[in-house]
Design a protein around this motif. Sequence first.
Motif, PDB file in Angstrom:
ATOM      1  N   GLN A  72      83.380  74.308  47.104  1.00 17.31           N
ATOM      2  CA  GLN A  72      83.448  74.927  48.433  1.00 17.31           C
ATOM      3  C   GLN A  72      82.141  75.633  48.720  1.00 17.31           C
ATOM      4  N   PRO A  73      81.798  75.746  49.996  1.00 17.38           N
ATOM      5  CA  PRO A  73      80.530  76.394  50.314  1.00 17.38           C
ATOM      6  C   PRO A  73      80.579  77.866  49.919  1.00 17.38           C
ATOM      7  N   ALA A  74      79.664  78.262  49.050  1.00 15.40           N
ATOM      8  CA  ALA A  74      79.616  79.660  48.645  1.00 15.40           C
ATOM      9  C   ALA A  74      78.766  80.455  49.624  1.00 15.40           C
ATOM     10  N   VAL A  75      77.775  79.803  50.209  1.00 13.76           N
ATOM     11  CA  VAL A  75      76.904  80.487  51.172  1.00 13.76           C
ATOM     12  C   VAL A  75      76.701  79.584  52.379  1.00 13.76           C
ATOM     13  N   ASN A  76      76.223  80.175  53.447  1.00 15.80           N
ATOM     14  CA  ASN A  76      75.862  79.378  54.621  1.00 15.80           C
ATOM     15  C   ASN A  76      74.594  78.604  54.311  1.00 15.80           C
ATOM     16  N   PRO A  77      74.410  77.468  54.985  1.00 17.42           N
ATOM     17  CA  PRO A  77      73.207  76.680  54.717  1.00 17.42           C
ATOM     18  C   PRO A  77      71.945  77.518  54.877  1.00 17.42           C
ATOM     19  N   VAL A  78      71.014  77.347  53.942  1.00 17.15           N
ATOM     20  CA  VAL A  78      69.772  78.105  53.977  1.00 17.15           C
ATOM     21  C   VAL A  78      68.816  77.484  54.994  1.00 17.15           C
ATOM     22  N   PHE A  79      68.833  76.167  55.058  1.00 18.09           N
ATOM     23  CA  PHE A  79      67.942  75.474  55.988  1.00 18.09           C
ATOM     24  C   PHE A  79      68.753  74.635  56.964  1.00 18.09           C
ATOM     25  N   ASN A  80      68.026  73.931  57.795  1.00 21.38           N
ATOM     26  CA  ASN A  80      68.660  73.090  58.804  1.00 21.38           C
ATOM     27  C   ASN A  80      69.113  71.778  58.162  1.00 21.38           C
ATOM     28  N   THR A  81      70.120  71.881  57.301  1.00 25.17           N
ATOM     29  CA  THR A  81      70.569  70.693  56.586  1.00 25.17           C
ATOM     30  C   THR A  81      72.013  70.385  56.950  1.00 25.17           C
ATOM     31  N   LYS A  82      72.475  69.237  56.477  1.00 34.35           N
ATOM     32  CA  LYS A  82      73.858  68.841  56.769  1.00 34.35           C
ATOM     33  C   LYS A  82      74.523  68.357  55.492  1.00 34.35           C
ATOM     34  N   SER A 109      67.934  66.608  49.324  1.00 36.08           N
ATOM     35  CA  SER A 109      67.565  68.001  49.571  1.00 36.08           C
ATOM     36  C   SER A 109      66.106  68.248  49.250  1.00 36.08           C
ATOM     37  N   PHE A 110      65.513  67.347  48.474  1.00 34.71           N
ATOM     38  CA  PHE A 110      64.142  67.577  48.015  1.00 34.71           C
ATOM     39  C   PHE A 110      63.251  66.384  48.302  1.00 34.71           C
ATOM     40  N   MET A 111      61.988  66.669  48.460  1.00 36.43           N
ATOM     41  CA  MET A 111      61.009  65.610  48.610  1.00 36.43           C
ATOM     42  C   MET A 111      60.676  65.089  47.216  1.00 36.43           C
ATOM     43  N   ASP A 112      61.240  63.952  46.852  1.00 37.68           N
ATOM     44  CA  ASP A 112      60.918  63.387  45.552  1.00 37.68           C
ATOM     45  C   ASP A 112      60.190  62.057  45.747  1.00 37.68           C
ATOM     46  N   GLU A 113      59.928  61.358  44.656  1.00 36.81           N
ATOM     47  CA  GLU A 113      59.124  60.144  44.720  1.00 36.81           C
ATOM     48  C   GLU A 113      59.741  59.098  45.642  1.00 36.81           C
ATOM     49  N   THR A 114      61.065  58.980  45.611  1.00 34.62           N
ATOM     50  CA  THR A 114      61.711  57.963  46.433  1.00 34.62           C
ATOM     51  C   THR A 114      61.780  58.403  47.889  1.00 34.62           C
ATOM     52  N   THR A 115      62.103  59.656  48.082  1.00 32.36           N
ATOM     53  CA  THR A 115      62.209  60.165  49.451  1.00 32.36           C
ATOM     54  C   THR A 115      60.872  60.035  50.175  1.00 32.36           C
ATOM     55  N   LEU A 116      59.819  60.189  49.428  1.00 28.91           N
ATOM     56  CA  LEU A 116      58.492  60.086  50.030  1.00 28.91           C
ATOM     57  C   LEU A 116      58.262  58.708  50.653  1.00 28.91           C
ATOM     58  N   LEU A 117      58.931  57.694  50.099  1.00 30.85           N
ATOM     59  CA  LEU A 117      58.727  56.338  50.591  1.00 30.85           C
ATOM     60  C   LEU A 117      59.619  55.999  51.769  1.00 30.85           C
ATOM     61  N   SER A 118      60.481  56.934  52.171  1.00 26.98           N
ATOM     62  CA  SER A 118      61.451  56.550  53.185  1.00 26.98           C
ATOM     63  C   SER A 118      60.923  56.817  54.582  1.00 26.98           C
ATOM     64  N   ASP A 119      61.621  56.210  55.535  1.00 25.85           N
ATOM     65  CA  ASP A 119      61.174  56.300  56.932  1.00 25.85           C
ATOM     66  C   ASP A 119      61.868  57.416  57.671  1.00 25.85           C
ATOM     67  N   LEU A 120      63.048  57.723  57.176  1.00 27.44           N
ATOM     68  CA  LEU A 120      63.824  58.748  57.854  1.00 27.44           C
ATOM     69  C   LEU A 120      64.440  59.626  56.769  1.00 27.44           C
ATOM     70  N   ILE A 121      64.242  60.912  56.901  1.00 25.82           N
ATOM     71  CA  ILE A 121      64.795  61.818  55.888  1.00 25.82           C
ATOM     72  C   ILE A 121      65.790  62.745  56.547  1.00 25.82           C
ATOM     73  N   LEU A 122      67.017  62.663  56.087  1.00 28.26           N
ATOM     74  CA  LEU A 122      68.045  63.555  56.600  1.00 28.26           C
ATOM     75  C   LEU A 122      68.411  64.517  55.476  1.00 28.26           C
ATOM     76  N   PRO A 123      67.932  65.761  55.548  1.00 27.06           N
ATOM     77  CA  PRO A 123      68.129  66.680  54.425  1.00 27.06           C
ATOM     78  C   PRO A 123      69.589  67.088  54.273  1.00 27.06           C
ATOM     79  N   THR A 124      70.039  67.094  53.043  1.00 22.75           N
ATOM     80  CA  THR A 124      71.444  67.405  52.784  1.00 22.75           C
ATOM     81  C   THR A 124      71.604  68.802  52.210  1.00 22.75           C
ATOM     82  N   HIS A 125      72.828  69.292  52.319  1.00 24.33           N
ATOM     83  CA  HIS A 125      73.187  70.554  51.677  1.00 24.33           C
ATOM     84  C   HIS A 125      73.071  70.402  50.171  1.00 24.33           C
TER      85      HIS A 125
END
Lengths: 284, 186, 748
Positions: free
Chosen positions: C473-483, C433-449
């Motif tokens: 359970q989902p308390a709210v609808n997704p805020v961003f375009n995540t899965k 869900s967040f851009m962290d040190e490891t995510t920064l090194l990846s080639d493909l980022i699929l943002p999660t709920h």
Amino acid sequence: MAGFLDRLLERFKIYREPGYYKRYDYWWAMVVDLDRCTGCGACVTACQAENNTPVVGEEESGKGRVLNWMRIERYVEGEYPDVKVKFIPVFCAHCDKAPCEVACPVYATYHNQDGLNVQVYNRCVGTFTCATYCPYDVRRFNWFTYKDKGSFESPLDEQLNPDVTVRTMGVMEKCTFCIQRIVAAKDRAKDENRKVRDGEVIPACVQSCPSKALTFGDLNDPNSQVSKLAGLPAEPYYLRESGSKLAKISKNPRAYRLLEDLNAAPTIIYLKRVMKGSSTIGHE
Amino acid sequence: MKRFLLYLTVAIITFTIGYNINLIYFSDRAPEQPINFSHKVHAADNSIPCLYCHIYADKSTISGVPSVQKCMGCHKIIKTDSPEIQKVVSYWEKKEPIPWIKVYNLPDYVYFSHKRHVKASVPCQRCHGDVAKMDRITRQTVIFGVPFLRVSPLKMGWCLDCHKNGAKEFIGGPVRNGTDCWTCHK
Amino acid sequence: MLNRRDFLRVVGIGSAGAAAGFALAELNAPNPARLIPYLIPPEDIIPGVANWYASVCRQCGAGCGIVVKVMEGRAKKIEGNPIHPISKGGLCARGQAGLQVLYNPGRIKNPLRRIGERGKGEFQEITWEEGLTILSKNLKELRDRGEGDGLYLLTSPISGHLKLLLKNFMNAYGSSKYFAYELINYENLRFANNITFGQNSLPHYDIENTNLLLSFGADFLTTWISPVNYSYAYGHMRQGRPGLRGKVIQVEPRLSLTGANADEWVAVKPGTEGLLALAIAYEIVEGGYYKGEDRGKWLAALERFTPRDVAKVTEVAEERIIGIAREFSKTKPSLAIGGENVSSYENGVSNLVAINILNYLAGNNIGISGGIIPNRDIEKSSFIPVNSLMQDASKGKIKTLILYDTNPVFTTPGAVKVEGQLKNIPLIVSLSSFMDETTLLSDLILPTHTYLEDWGDNFTEPSVGYPVATIMQPAVNPVFNTKSVGDIFIHLARNLAGVFQKEIPWTDFGAYLQASWKMVYNKHKDMKEIRETTFEEFWNNLLSKGGWWKEESQAGKKVYISVNKITPYLPKGPASFDGDDKDYPFYLTLYPHSSYMDGRGANLPWLQELPDAMTSVVWGTWIEMNPERATTMGIKEGDVIEVESPFGKIYAPVCLYAGQRPDTISIPIGQGHKFYGKYAEGRGANPLDLLPFKVDERTGAVSHNSTKVKITKTNSPGRLVKMAGWTKELGRDIVQTITPEEFQVKEG
Ligand code: SF4
Ligand code: SF4
Ligand code: SF4
């Protein structure tokens, strides 16, 4: 002219009348068990979440401008290795003889009929007097409109509690005993044509405390949890007088009020921590 | 010099008066709504009760505007040929809510509960005026075709007046704790 | 007086002024507010009235039940679920701050594909369709080439049906490489429990009902295992039982929050906690408190650890050791626990074993109320030693790495150099869900709920004595375009077709979850453990209650510990530290910060501004030092010092803290993020950079109390923002106390 003066003095007259408070329905109070409180700080964040308290950032924190309505004080006594650390949560004590109330030139802070010391934001002109008068240092001043400074940067603002206004620059604020929850509980009670039940109003800090150190309730009700924990007899109105001593009427040897000698008659009752080798019993 | 000061004072005073007259008596006049909805047609001609559409008024602090589905509930059949209704239909088909413009607006620091007032049987008209006579909802009374004083000023003194005196009509006396700041402020 | 001319002028000016004022007001008129109705009103929602959804907190592994207040589709507040057996209505600060996870401005808003060089942070927004196609194409190719085993999946230690789904996916794909990593873990403890009690799991520590708690470095009130539940238990132990008040003795080099609440603090020398436990054990056996037949054998096994000898090593007086041993065996029930601090020495497992046997020797506190109640056996976690993962990476065995909810670049010791190792992996996919040190090194980022938008469940292992399953359970609808992560894998399975369709036939994760719970329902229905007559009813109750549990105390079985079996695991001597005593005079103990844990909470402004419990520092890293020792070195509070270990150095300001041994410095883990949103970035220092790479091969746990350091005062600017200026009461009687004796007399 006389009529005007009369009106002006009316509220003072009410509050001067001995035992005026007996006429009122509730007397909200909190009991803090220091032997249960671990100092974890969950209550502080819960309060911040409930009351739309802005985050001020490192710079402003360094200037002592944090806005958290409550804090955990820590006292580190002794030298290594005989160190004793003690914690105490401090919030507005909703003093019955509140020094802050006499301070305000525009009556933006006053005592209401439920024994609460309340702050009316849209009336406050920011003289800072009340904060200087408050012996417990619990009043917080908005040096800026933090909303405009990005404290609720989108989408953080989606979280803001609609039942609490977002304060702007130049306004003093402080713990309200989560008055919005009291209002909601009373609203519910009115629908059902009854009084608010004991335990129905739970302020955010009390709700969140994992070790159940905090209890909130009505001191007018001798059967409420707070009355019992504090060991108070029925109708403990004596506590609302200045110069009152809790130890005189409380059956709980652990009960005390913070800086009682200042005669502010605070309505937060602390229960002493049980601690080896130190006792403050008898220190008067 | 003295004269100049006089002029300046006069100018400042009148400026302030002018500013406030606008603020108090003329601001947010009846705004044009996205759809030319007429309360007169609904509430008067067809005598639909207020709570039929504003369904939350007796349940919540907010009275609520009817959902587009609710509009469509009647207007699938009624008056489908009117151009205004067709606008409603187009919102419905686009699956978009109708962006109504708020007429009665309270500042953020005011706590007002529709429920409490409805339950105390204060008629809606007491604050919102004779809506049933308005084609477009307005906060102004109209005298000889000229918009004049507000239906309700929505100012604190006006609220308090009712809490102290007007309330007799509904609950037989002043509102309990009705003048405590935190009854209406938050 | 005014003449006519002046009068006219005044009138003129007056009207002009009024007109101008009027006009200005007109211009200043606020934009009209909008009233947006629902298109279709949701049935159970009244605007202005809150709805509460029960769910589970995912800010740590404890699995507290929560309820989320939702108004008009927005989450407003998280509170503890009052009927949930773990949270009991309470919640810690991290749990409260979950809302800022959901509404964090630093969240990844769309799927991203790297366009620049790796690590440069240049990404391009793509659609979900594109993102998932890239990944499934890659997976297909990999499998077609017969390199299915080159797909690695690294997650946090998740539980529940999500884990099952991921496992199924990996099985279907033909890869056995599904691993979990987390810096703060309990693998050593599980292992030690297996050795002592024969159960590879976390037991239920019945703090609630104990009368003497002997805690070796377990900061159970802030971070250890299940802090909210233990805090509740602590409160109950202290004041919940009329006439009884449990006592706590805390053994640790740095006085933690738990230590501050304890009645006694034993400031033991770092690395010798295990030996101290053995000396206590020796005294228990020697003093005749242990009555078993094999007493002689125990005595022989422990003979090297007499209180006198151990006193020298541990720097705890002999009488004190003997005193603790006596008190521990005489008080019934008593309980000894070994925590994070103890388990993260290089000999963590043996320390924990030594502490565990205290419970056995002092009258078998196992399986009784107020002692240790062993848990049902759980499925073994697939915890991976990071070193073997890194070896695989450098050997080029990893073809595609999928990361979920884990940030190894930040949370592994500096000496691992994860960043370099990841270079060899052709495709790194981060589900985050967040851009962290490891995510920064990846080639493909699929943002999660985040957990407030997702389905899921949690099976709590450190249970309250009985199994607890909590539903998310989902308390709210997704805020961003995540899965949802589950949905991503289900979607991948659909793209890959073939076996996957058979293994994972569901359309979405919510449906999968419901189907899985139907199986649970059917199973327990047959066992007559469920009252609800239909699954729908069961499911609805599940969602409204927040989970499923049966309150019953499990009387644990008694255990027998054989001396011979246990002896090889006992500590042989103090833990070893890198860096010799001369060059590196200070022990370094790191501890998870009470708000940021292993660093994941550092991007939440509420937590950044919550004063640290012991020092009241906000918004930064600090180094805790003993005041006297600091004075002799000419160091004042706020001075920035350089901390150097044989493996690296960091800079941070000093905070003087009397609860610190003179030969030890402590630094909280959690700050020092390079990439983690604007609230965390460039703030403080990451003390993990100082660490060598020591892993217990048997458990995969990284040891973070494993090096010595030296410190030098620098002149670099730094800043220590402390909320409390003064920590002395000066006779004001602010926190009043009474002694236990007075308490007993007055209350009893
Ligand atoms: S604690 Fe301070 S702010 Fe609160 S009522 Fe007393 S004097 Fe006023
Ligand atoms: S949440 Fe409870 S235990 Fe924690 S600091 Fe607040 S009062 Fe104390
Ligand atoms: S301990 Fe705190 S962070 Fe962990 S699950 Fe419970 S509330 Fe959440």
